[in-house]
Scaffold this active site. Structure first.
Site, PDB file in Angstrom:
ATOM      1  N   GLU B  58       0.980  -1.111   0.003  1.00 10.62           N
ATOM      2  CA  GLU B  58      -0.091   0.069  -0.086  1.00 10.62           C
ATOM      3  C   GLU B  58       0.967   1.099   0.078  1.00 10.62           C
ATOM      4  O   GLU B  58       1.738   1.649   1.023  1.00 10.62           O
ATOM      5  CB  GLU B  58      -0.852   0.203   1.146  1.00 10.62           C
ATOM      6  CG  GLU B  58      -1.832  -1.172   1.542  1.00 10.62           C
ATOM      7  CD  GLU B  58      -2.633  -0.965   2.562  1.00 10.62           C
ATOM      8  OE1 GLU B  58      -2.318   0.143   3.310  1.00 10.62           O
ATOM      9  OE2 GLU B  58      -3.295  -1.946   3.049  1.00 10.62           O
ATOM     10  N   ASP B  69      -5.428   8.463  11.213  1.00 10.93           N
ATOM     11  CA  ASP B  69      -4.014   7.809  11.696  1.00 10.93           C
ATOM     12  C   ASP B  69      -3.557   8.396  13.064  1.00 10.93           C
ATOM     13  O   ASP B  69      -3.869   9.545  13.374  1.00 10.93           O
ATOM     14  CB  ASP B  69      -3.126   8.204  10.901  1.00 10.93           C
ATOM     15  CG  ASP B  69      -3.264   7.532   9.299  1.00 10.93           C
ATOM     16  OD1 ASP B  69      -3.191   6.124   9.520  1.00 10.93           O
ATOM     17  OD2 ASP B  69      -3.528   8.299   8.295  1.00 10.93           O
TER      18      ASP B  69
END
Lengths: 415, 274
Positions: B58, B69
């Site tokens: 990714e 995140d």
């Protein structure tokens, strides 16, 4: 006499659709982990607004605790200078000194109704944080407020206020360490605590149903002002003016007037140093369509879609996004959005103070400054309702520096 | 109508899962933001991952407001953006990584794609040899334009499911996926955790009720033992923050650190704890 008991309704006539869209704006751009909570909130708000036990209780709290309805005040000396009749919607007289008490009381009561025991909030200057901490103290909820580290230094007094009220204040050290990053951190926490915590968002922004929810708790501003105008004037005003950051006070006063086609709606954005300089927060004037904090709207972004930091003398307007319903009202042409510079706002701040003995929030001074321009355009027979969304006590430090009002020894850095 | 532009050199995501299944193991997926610790440094780190047995990568598109995140990936994205990484550089990174012969997906928040132009991005990603997109803040209901663009280009599209997803939403989301389904196994942001999720096996069972697609599990895995545990119930083990952490801790030995961790994880997905 007109019945001004606060009434709470969902404004289905002005959207959004069931998925939270106003045209191409709004929606939900959030992690899947939050969708269940947003669905729960959407169901809970529909049930709450349909339940007299909830709306009666909120009306009672608004009246007895917050001091609503707020006055519509005929500002005759300001009107003389402006050259048109100006009526001020006095949200500055509400408990905690701004329209924000309407939103936090509504959402805090809804939090309790959903069986949640804790709220989190983001804050820029600290006004929404203080309001949330107030509502949490009043209703016995735990409260944590995320605030950019930069802002905790610039607004230390509000940090103390929140802590006095029993809230935990978390300084945010990510990104630009200001409001947008506080919102990021609140969203990050919410994913992990969503089962017992409500995110008490401070503006008519964020993923569906927040923009509609916040609007519906704030729309009393316009409902009251409309009824008060009819009582005072026997007719509707010609224009309604408000400042626009995220957009809660402005959508709050606009909503009742949206169906009245004769009433012009003006939203004034923070033009900062002048929107041509790039140092501003005039999101609709100078931004592009994109996705930030869970919804599609206008935002300040670069060619790659990275958020650009905003600038304004007013912390409450210093945000690179704007609520999606405003984006829609702009696209349809129903409301007009224009920038007001720091200098124009501070001039209006002083004018209102000297002519009426009312010290407005610097945010609200943007609405006054914009109204002065509209007054010139519409002429002496016009009546303008201006939302005085908050009081200016919090802004004395800004005013002291702008107008150079402190004697030498006290004027040093570090406030 | 459909215009498949996938370069022949990289096998597809589906083929990679099929091969791992034959081998009786789970797929290992590794994440790093493009441009971190530098443009070239990221490509070297991806090379080290692939050499050590990572099956799919990714490539993260660094974004100013990464609300899903934790501090580790935020720090990496900040560093990449300060270093001047642009969306076009992310596409160049994909092109370089795809040439290593593994599928490369872009992991991205939605706004940069919308700003680039959804159709244009899909076209350029496919031309670069990219396999598709993973979109952590895009739900299928908002993804009309991307679904059309990915159908037109043959790109995979990976949406996320969560512990809080209802059965109905699991079905909607899995139906919209192509390639695999990404199961976020903890309620929270990205970041290494001492223990893997207790709720994940149950979530995987629920997803299998509604789809035949492979399921990858992400959020929290940081070593081979945890990878082995997750491989016991998931078709793919997804690791991000732990790779980023290695580079943050020892930026001068980025590729070596990433390679070492990748070897540990690759061994982990080959000894499933059933």
């Amino acid at each position: 006499m007109t019945d001004l008991a606060p009434a709470f309704t969902t404004a289905s006539t002005t959207g959004p659709d069931p998925h939270g869209h106003w045209g191409r704006f709004g929606g939900r751009f959030v992690p899947e982990a939050l969708i269940a909570a947003l669905d729960e909130l959407d169901v809970a708000r529909a049930e709450a607004f349909a339940d007299p036990a909830f709306t009666d209780e909120l009306s009672r709290m608004s009246r007895e605790y917050a001091g609503l309805p707020s006055l519509l005040y005929d500002a005759t000396r300001l009107s003389e200078v402006a050259g048109a009749r100006i009526l001020l919607k006095r949200e500055d007289l509400n408990h905690t000194g701004a329209h924000k008490i309407r939103n936090v009381l509504g959402q805090a009561l809804l939090t309790r109704r959903m069986g949640k025991t804790r709220v989190i909030a983001e804050t820029g200057a600290g006004q929404h944080g203080v309001a949330t901490a107030t509502a949490a103290a009043y209703l016995g909820l735990e409260c944590r407020v995320y605030m950019g580290e930069e802002d905790t230094r610039r607004q230390a007094l509000n940090v103390v206020r929140m802590r006095m009220l029993g809230a935990e204040v978390v300084p945010v050290r990510s990104g630009s360490r200001t409001l947008k990053d506080a919102m990021n951190d609140a969203l990050r926490e919410w994913v992990a605590t969503v089962d017992h915590t409500h995110y008490l968002i401070g503006s008519a922004a964020g993923p569906h149903p927040f923009p509609a929810l916040v609007r519906d708790f704030c729309r009393g501003i316009g409902d009251e002002a409309r009824a008060q105008s009819l009582e005072l004037l026997g007719r509707l005003p010609d224009a309604v003016c408000a400042c626009v950051g995220g957009g809660s006070n402005s959508i709050g006063i606009f909503t009742a007037f949206v169906p009245d086609e004769s009433v012009r709606l003006y939203g004034f954005e923070a033009g900062g140093d002048g929107f041509q300089t790039g140092r501003h927060a005039a999101t609709i004037t100078a931004g592009q369509v994109g996705v930030l904090h869970g919804a599609r709207s206008y935002l300040l972004q670069d060619e790659d879609g990275q958020t650009i930091e905003s600038h304004s003398i007013s912390a409450g307007l210093d945000y690179p996004g704007v609520g999606p319903e405003h984006a829609f009202l702009h696209d349809t042409g129903r409301a007009t959005y224009a920038p007001v510079s720091d200098a124009e706002a501070m001039e209006a701040f002083q004018l209102l103070t000297r002519t009426e003995g009312i010290i407005p929030a610097v945010e609200s001074a943007h609405a006054v400054a914009g109204a002065l321009k509209v007054a010139k355009e519409l002429g002496p027979d016009a009546v303008l309702v201006v939302n005085l969304s908050g009081r200016g006590d919090k802004d004395m430090d800004t005013a002291a520096r702008w107008f150079d009002l402190l004697d030498e020894p006290a004027a040093e850095e570090g406030s | 109508m459909s215009e498949r532009i996938i370069q022949p050199s990289a096998p597809g995501v589906g083929a990679t899962f099929a091969k791992a299944k034959e081998e009786g193991r789970s797929v290992l997926i590794g994440y790093l933001p493009a441009g971190f610790p530098s443009y070239d440094g990221a490509i070297s780190a991806f090379r080290a991952m692939v050499d050590a047995g990572v099956d799919i990568v990714e490539v993260g598109l660094p974004y100013s407001d990464p609300t899903m995140d934790g501090p580790t990936i935020q720090a990496a994205a900040d560093q990449a953006l300060r270093g001047g990484i642009r969306t076009k550089d992310v596409l160049r990174t994909v092109e370089a990584v795809a040439s290593f012969g593994i599928p490369a997906l872009v992991m991205t928040y939605w706004n940069p794609i919308e700003r680039y132009g959804v159709e244009r991005f899909a076209h350029d990603l496919a031309s670069a040899g990219g396999a598709g997109l993973i979109t952590p803040d895009l739900i299928p209901e908002e993804a009309g334009e991307w679904i059309a663009a990915s159908d037109a280009t043959g790109l995979d599209r990976v949406f996320l499911v969560a512990l809080s997803s209802t059965d109905e939403r699991l079905r909607i989301t899995a139906d919209a996926c192509r390639g695999f389904v990404y199961a976020a196994s903890v309620m929270g942001v990205t970041g290494a955790r001492a223990q893997t999720s207790k709720g994940a096996p149950d979530l995987i069972d629920r997803v299998r009720e509604v789809t035949d697609l492979p399921i990858g599990v992400g959020l929290g895995v940081s070593n081979g033992d945890q990878a082995a545990e997750v491989a016991g119930y998931a078709d793919a083990v997804i690791v991000g923050s732990a790779f980023v952490r290695r580079i943050l801790d020892a930026p001068d030995e980025a590729a070596a650190g990433v390679g070492e961790l990748a070897r540990d994880l690759a061994a982990g997905v080959r000894r499933r704890v059933l």
